[in-house]
Design a protein around this motif. Sequence first.
Motif, PDB file in Angstrom:
ATOM      1  N   HIS A 111      25.325  34.715  59.208  1.00 20.32           N
ATOM      2  CA  HIS A 111      26.249  34.175  58.200  1.00 20.32           C
ATOM      3  C   HIS A 111      25.648  33.041  57.387  1.00 20.32           C
ATOM      4  CE1 HIS A 111      29.044  36.738  60.049  1.00 20.32           C
ATOM      5  NE2 HIS A 111      29.424  35.954  61.016  1.00 20.32           N
ATOM      6  N   LEU A 112      24.400  33.195  56.980  1.00 16.40           N
ATOM      7  CA  LEU A 112      23.883  32.244  55.987  1.00 16.40           C
ATOM      8  C   LEU A 112      24.636  32.486  54.687  1.00 16.40           C
ATOM      9  CD1 LEU A 112      20.030  32.370  56.617  1.00 16.40           C
ATOM     10  CD2 LEU A 112      21.693  30.693  57.410  1.00 16.40           C
ATOM     11  N   PHE A 113      24.673  31.456  53.820  1.00 13.59           N
ATOM     12  CA  PHE A 113      25.351  31.622  52.539  1.00 13.59           C
ATOM     13  C   PHE A 113      24.371  32.280  51.565  1.00 13.59           C
ATOM     14  CE2 PHE A 113      27.122  27.506  54.280  1.00 13.59           C
ATOM     15  CZ  PHE A 113      28.196  28.130  54.902  1.00 13.59           C
ATOM     16  N   PRO A 114      24.642  33.517  51.154  1.00 10.76           N
ATOM     17  CA  PRO A 114      23.632  34.301  50.427  1.00 10.76           C
ATOM     18  C   PRO A 114      23.303  33.751  49.041  1.00 10.76           C
ATOM     19  CG  PRO A 114      25.737  35.464  50.477  1.00 10.76           C
ATOM     20  CD  PRO A 114      25.886  34.271  51.377  1.00 10.76           C
ATOM     21  N   HIS A 115      24.207  32.935  48.480  1.00  6.07           N
ATOM     22  CA  HIS A 115      23.979  32.454  47.118  1.00  6.07           C
ATOM     23  C   HIS A 115      23.239  31.122  47.107  1.00  6.07           C
ATOM     24  CE1 HIS A 115      27.560  30.603  48.661  1.00  6.07           C
ATOM     25  NE2 HIS A 115      27.642  29.772  47.641  1.00  6.07           N
ATOM     26  N   MET A 116      22.790  30.660  48.273  1.00  6.93           N
ATOM     27  CA  MET A 116      22.095  29.368  48.332  1.00  6.93           C
ATOM     28  C   MET A 116      20.711  29.566  48.942  1.00  6.93           C
ATOM     29  SD  MET A 116      24.915  26.824  49.895  1.00  6.93           S
ATOM     30  CE  MET A 116      26.601  26.822  49.325  1.00  6.93           C
ATOM     31  N   ALA A 162      31.468  30.435  59.037  1.00  7.01           N
ATOM     32  CA  ALA A 162      30.236  29.642  58.991  1.00  7.01           C
ATOM     33  C   ALA A 162      30.492  28.343  58.226  1.00  7.01           C
ATOM     34  CB  ALA A 162      29.120  30.440  58.345  1.00  7.01           C
ATOM     35  N   VAL A 196      31.388  27.746  48.861  1.00  3.72           N
ATOM     36  CA  VAL A 196      30.956  28.925  49.619  1.00  3.72           C
ATOM     37  C   VAL A 196      31.638  30.201  49.135  1.00  3.72           C
ATOM     38  CG1 VAL A 196      30.902  29.983  51.919  1.00  3.72           C
ATOM     39  CG2 VAL A 196      30.394  27.548  51.660  1.00  3.72           C
ATOM     40  N   PRO A 235      31.996  30.896  44.696  1.00  2.95           N
ATOM     41  CA  PRO A 235      30.737  31.281  44.041  1.00  2.95           C
ATOM     42  C   PRO A 235      30.306  32.707  44.394  1.00  2.95           C
ATOM     43  CG  PRO A 235      30.535  29.086  44.965  1.00  2.95           C
ATOM     44  CD  PRO A 235      31.856  29.628  45.435  1.00  2.95           C
ATOM     45  N   GLN A 236      30.592  33.122  45.629  1.00  2.00           N
ATOM     46  CA  GLN A 236      30.232  34.490  46.003  1.00  2.00           C
ATOM     47  C   GLN A 236      31.201  35.507  45.415  1.00  2.00           C
ATOM     48  OE1 GLN A 236      28.908  35.247  50.131  1.00  2.00           O
ATOM     49  NE2 GLN A 236      29.356  33.098  50.460  1.00  2.00           N
ATOM     50  N   GLY A 261      32.737  36.230  58.228  1.00  2.47           N
ATOM     51  CA  GLY A 261      31.821  35.243  58.780  1.00  2.47           C
ATOM     52  C   GLY A 261      31.468  34.131  57.818  1.00  2.47           C
ATOM     53  N   GLN A 262      31.550  34.385  56.518  1.00  7.15           N
ATOM     54  CA  GLN A 262      31.233  33.341  55.542  1.00  7.15           C
ATOM     55  C   GLN A 262      32.208  32.180  55.673  1.00  7.15           C
ATOM     56  OE1 GLN A 262      28.672  33.072  53.181  1.00  7.15           O
ATOM     57  NE2 GLN A 262      27.842  34.601  54.562  1.00  7.15           N
TER      58      GLN A 262
END
Lengths: 218, 253
Positions: free
Chosen positions: B89-94, A123, A138, A141-142, A119-120
Amino acid sequence: MASSGLDLLWVSAPQLLTGAGRTLGISAWAIVISSLGGFVYGILRNLGKPWLDRVLRVYLELFRAIPVLVWLYLFFFGLPIFLGVSIPAFWCAVLVLSLWGASEVGEVVRGALRSLPRGQREAGLAIGLGTVELYGRVLLPQALKRLTPPVINVYTRLIKTSSLAVLIGVVDITKVGQQIIERTYESVLIYGFLFLFFFFVCYPLSAASRVLERRWSH
Amino acid sequence: MTALIELSAFNKRFGDTTVLRDVDLQVQEGEVVVILGPSGCGKSTLLRCLNGLEEGHSGHLTFAGQSLDARTDWRLIRQQVGMVFQSYHLFPHMSVLDNILLGPLRVQKRHPVEARAQAEALLARVGLADKRDAYPRELSGGQQQRIAIVRALCMNPKVMLFDEVTAALDPEMVKEVLEVILDLAEGGMTLLIVTHEMAFARAVADRILFMDGGRIAEQNDPESFFSAPQTARAQQFLERFSYVENMPKRKAS
């Protein structure tokens, strides 16, 4: 004895430093190049292009299946024969270690990217990101948290494996040690020194990887 | 007047399975279309085809008069088609604000001050102005989903796609998200909504689309659909839901 041992190390210091410089030089170049190559490899493997995947798989399997030493011989002795190109031993070692390291780093990067929730990616695409922004802002970085500890372990393996360069004639720290032993028969002292040298170069790296792993595990 | 979204004879296959069969659909600007149907009927796939996350195999898709296919620059279309997903699905690192501003700043290259003002206004609209510096992990599911809606809205899309956006939420958080969508509908935004919340569907929709086996089996205004479904399949589907709602009590009270 102790003082004569220290004397010997002191007298040999310039020679040992040159050797250490070569070992660290090969390692540093290989680390930088294999990191860059590994990120490119990992991202390319993630794009889901079948033909690209096949090409990169062949590259990966070649460097997995064939020992680094054989690659060193192939590049050092083979290239002049087959292509008429000869590379200085130092750069030959850098090249082979980089190619091997890039395949190792690349698999780590690929795995870290794959482990992210699907989903990342979606999104990111849904707000109109292109491939560069998608990976740069996106996905990578993760993935960085998951890939840093194992990539550091690849680095320590690169440093240790760099001692194979002796076999194509690079006078690195291992070779310098051998030369001093041939002259002085102080094998325990010199091998002890090499032991400590590699330990103190690699241990901080693997310790750092453990610390990061623990800090980022939650 | 031409439709904002138009699908004709649209087909989509996954391998040998056909997920969308001959779909014909027109959505007018400002219309709220709710898509219902059993799981696996192709509802989500239909939404995902509209912003290019999936690609159709045959048929036509036009958006705002522009024909879309494999050669389309989907990045341009996606800026006008907002999508909200089941698991946010938010971006967890932001931070929340960075999540919302990534698209407006990096994709649309808008002025930071102006984009930020809009983001904060939208956050206030969904009641989360105080969460702008929080990280997704610090928020409840309902809050994360409202942020995800704001993230899509801040691109100023022409249409919003909602793909089962309350399905992953705890019951007490469903309301806060549905209210936001209702608010958008009242504001005249074009919406395509896939949901299993029947009461909500009935309340928000201009038109209900009932899908089954990859086809649009039935479409009607919500009152007609819920009170007198035309197809046997839709009747069956609605009965199952009313069974849950009117579950017989186990203990006599």
